[in-house]
Design a protein around this motif. Sequence first.
Motif, PDB file in Angstrom:
ATOM      1  N   LYS A 290      95.385 120.413  62.324  1.00  9.72           N
ATOM      2  CA  LYS A 290      95.345 121.153  63.592  1.00  9.72           C
ATOM      3  C   LYS A 290      95.652 120.235  64.767  1.00  9.72           C
ATOM      4  N   ASP A 291      96.085 120.850  65.864  1.00 11.64           N
ATOM      5  CA  ASP A 291      96.406 120.125  67.099  1.00 11.64           C
ATOM      6  C   ASP A 291      95.234 120.299  68.058  1.00 11.64           C
ATOM      7  N   PHE A 292      94.436 119.241  68.221  1.00 15.55           N
ATOM      8  CA  PHE A 292      93.195 119.357  68.980  1.00 15.55           C
ATOM      9  C   PHE A 292      93.418 119.675  70.463  1.00 15.55           C
ATOM     10  N   PRO A 293      94.438 119.128  71.127  1.00 17.34           N
ATOM     11  CA  PRO A 293      94.692 119.552  72.512  1.00 17.34           C
ATOM     12  C   PRO A 293      94.964 121.052  72.621  1.00 17.34           C
ATOM     13  N   SER A 294      95.680 121.616  71.644  1.00 15.49           N
ATOM     14  CA  SER A 294      95.957 123.062  71.668  1.00 15.49           C
ATOM     15  C   SER A 294      94.682 123.873  71.422  1.00 15.49           C
ATOM     16  N   ILE A 295      93.820 123.356  70.566  1.00 16.13           N
ATOM     17  CA  ILE A 295      92.532 124.032  70.317  1.00 16.13           C
ATOM     18  C   ILE A 295      91.716 124.051  71.602  1.00 16.13           C
ATOM     19  N   TRP A 296      91.672 122.896  72.280  1.00 13.73           N
ATOM     20  CA  TRP A 296      90.909 122.798  73.524  1.00 13.73           C
ATOM     21  C   TRP A 296      91.499 123.709  74.602  1.00 13.73           C
ATOM     22  N   GLU A 297      92.810 123.797  74.662  1.00 13.52           N
ATOM     23  CA  GLU A 297      93.469 124.659  75.645  1.00 13.52           C
ATOM     24  C   GLU A 297      93.123 126.123  75.390  1.00 13.52           C
ATOM     25  N   ALA A 298      93.120 126.522  74.112  1.00 18.14           N
ATOM     26  CA  ALA A 298      92.753 127.905  73.778  1.00 18.14           C
ATOM     27  C   ALA A 298      91.313 128.201  74.171  1.00 18.14           C
ATOM     28  N   LEU A 299      90.434 127.213  74.015  1.00 18.00           N
ATOM     29  CA  LEU A 299      89.036 127.404  74.416  1.00 18.00           C
ATOM     30  C   LEU A 299      88.918 127.498  75.935  1.00 18.00           C
ATOM     31  N   LYS A 300      89.665 126.656  76.655  1.00 17.59           N
ATOM     32  CA  LYS A 300      89.584 126.668  78.120  1.00 17.59           C
ATOM     33  C   LYS A 300      90.069 127.985  78.706  1.00 17.59           C
ATOM     34  N   THR A 301      91.043 128.610  78.066  1.00 21.79           N
ATOM     35  CA  THR A 301      91.613 129.845  78.607  1.00 21.79           C
ATOM     36  C   THR A 301      90.960 131.101  78.029  1.00 21.79           C
ATOM     37  N   ALA A 302      89.958 130.940  77.190  1.00 20.28           N
ATOM     38  CA  ALA A 302      89.273 132.101  76.596  1.00 20.28           C
ATOM     39  C   ALA A 302      88.525 132.878  77.673  1.00 20.28           C
ATOM     40  N   GLN A 303      88.435 134.189  77.512  1.00 26.60           N
ATOM     41  CA  GLN A 303      87.697 135.060  78.433  1.00 26.60           C
ATOM     42  C   GLN A 303      86.248 135.158  77.945  1.00 26.60           C
ATOM     43  N   PHE A 304      85.434 134.243  78.438  1.00 23.43           N
ATOM     44  CA  PHE A 304      84.089 134.068  77.888  1.00 23.43           C
ATOM     45  C   PHE A 304      83.157 135.251  78.143  1.00 23.43           C
ATOM     46  N   LEU A 305      83.518 136.143  79.062  1.00 26.14           N
ATOM     47  CA  LEU A 305      82.656 137.304  79.308  1.00 26.14           C
ATOM     48  C   LEU A 305      82.522 138.179  78.062  1.00 26.14           C
ATOM     49  N   TRP A 306      83.531 138.138  77.188  1.00 25.70           N
ATOM     50  CA  TRP A 306      83.458 138.936  75.968  1.00 25.70           C
ATOM     51  C   TRP A 306      82.347 138.454  75.036  1.00 25.70           C
ATOM     52  N   ILE A 307      81.878 137.235  75.245  1.00 28.45           N
ATOM     53  CA  ILE A 307      80.804 136.732  74.392  1.00 28.45           C
ATOM     54  C   ILE A 307      79.487 137.453  74.694  1.00 28.45           C
ATOM     55  N   VAL A 308      79.321 137.917  75.932  1.00 28.54           N
ATOM     56  CA  VAL A 308      78.053 138.545  76.341  1.00 28.54           C
ATOM     57  C   VAL A 308      77.749 139.797  75.515  1.00 28.54           C
ATOM     58  N   PRO A 309      78.672 140.782  75.439  1.00 27.40           N
ATOM     59  CA  PRO A 309      78.360 141.933  74.578  1.00 27.40           C
ATOM     60  C   PRO A 309      78.260 141.529  73.110  1.00 27.40           C
ATOM     61  N   GLY A 310      78.997 140.486  72.703  1.00 28.62           N
ATOM     62  CA  GLY A 310      78.888 140.017  71.329  1.00 28.62           C
ATOM     63  C   GLY A 310      77.490 139.521  71.018  1.00 28.62           C
ATOM     64  N   ILE A 311      76.915 138.746  71.933  1.00 31.26           N
ATOM     65  CA  ILE A 311      75.553 138.245  71.740  1.00 31.26           C
ATOM     66  C   ILE A 311      74.553 139.391  71.781  1.00 31.26           C
ATOM     67  N   ALA A 312      74.782 140.358  72.678  1.00 34.63           N
ATOM     68  CA  ALA A 312      73.882 141.514  72.769  1.00 34.63           C
ATOM     69  C   ALA A 312      73.862 142.289  71.446  1.00 34.63           C
ATOM     70  N   VAL A 313      75.046 142.517  70.866  1.00 33.46           N
ATOM     71  CA  VAL A 313      75.127 143.219  69.584  1.00 33.46           C
ATOM     72  C   VAL A 313      74.416 142.419  68.494  1.00 33.46           C
ATOM     73  N   PHE A 314      74.556 141.098  68.554  1.00 28.99           N
ATOM     74  CA  PHE A 314      73.914 140.265  67.537  1.00 28.99           C
ATOM     75  C   PHE A 314      72.392 140.362  67.621  1.00 28.99           C
ATOM     76  N   PHE A 315      71.850 140.430  68.830  1.00 29.57           N
ATOM     77  CA  PHE A 315      70.397 140.555  68.953  1.00 29.57           C
ATOM     78  C   PHE A 315      69.914 141.937  68.483  1.00 29.57           C
ATOM     79  N   VAL A 316      70.744 142.966  68.682  1.00 33.16           N
ATOM     80  CA  VAL A 316      70.421 144.268  68.089  1.00 33.16           C
ATOM     81  C   VAL A 316      70.385 144.139  66.568  1.00 33.16           C
ATOM     82  N   ASP A 317      71.356 143.415  66.032  1.00 31.13           N
ATOM     83  CA  ASP A 317      71.414 143.146  64.597  1.00 31.13           C
ATOM     84  C   ASP A 317      70.127 142.466  64.123  1.00 31.13           C
TER      85      ASP A 317
END
Length: 331
Positions: free
Chosen positions: A24-51
Amino acid sequence: MKSWKFWLGVLISVGCLYWALHDKDFPSIWEALKTAQFLWIVPGIAVFFVDVYVRAWRWHYMLRPLKKIPTRTMFPIVCIGYMGNNIYPARAGEVLRAVVLKRREGVPISASLATVIVERIFDGVVMLAFIFLNLPELARLTGSSGALGGINIRDLALIGAVAFIGALAVFLLAAMFPKVTERIVNWLIDRLVPIKIREKTRDVTMRFLTGLESLRSPADALMIFFTTVIIWLLETGKYWFVMHAFQFNVSFFALMLMNGIVNLMTTLPAAPGYVGTFDAPGIALLQAYGVNGNIATSYTLLLHAALWFPITVLGAYYFLREGFKWGQKNR
């Protein structure tokens, strides 16, 4: 850390991480993480706690023959168990939550551990169902062999099916025929266990068998099964929400398959937190679906972190609130 099993798990984790990341290309991995829309993690975590809450309800349901304990009481204990699995080796969180339950509600550890084992068997059966439902799709992606990153998923699924379904059958029979089971157990103990520990072993085993009482009713067993299906669909929902943080899209069924495979792989020995055994198969599966390897890696690592950090922090809070101390031995 002196145990060879701990170091075997670390070795497997390192091997899985190397397999997943060596090309894998670590700079590209880091770039994908930097540009991720992290707000989508919030409903994901909420669903997990329901789980997790549904898991607490399932455990409350399974413990009813032993003691009726409200789900709100079970939820912190389940969180402590997650925390234990995430930071201690060998899934020590399962024993830890049995210890906490004994301390809070007086339920024998051996009996509650029986319900925990039954939970894991039902989890395994449902995870395998996720894989089998999607095997034709997997074969299309990977060729007739069904190989994924060097692992033959069909063979792995068949081995897992024999193990989990066989174990479930044994537990169901033991629950439905308690007198026969008791006679068999006593016969084995009398012939195989040294006299010095025979009665102690018999006492622990009989208390363990009481933890199987929730399986005596077919209706109760079906309820546990359907609840388990809901639990794993909710967890797949978290995969789906986190996916939207990245620039790729696969079907919900593909994420079901990923969920089943990665959780089947996490039954292997590994470093605490399922390092490597979660990540490597998840990355490989997404690549098989045509997702760019660097994006698949960013997604899988972020998903793993989102599954690990929130529940570990909450579990640690409940653990400390119970009056435990890190490194303390509890009986």
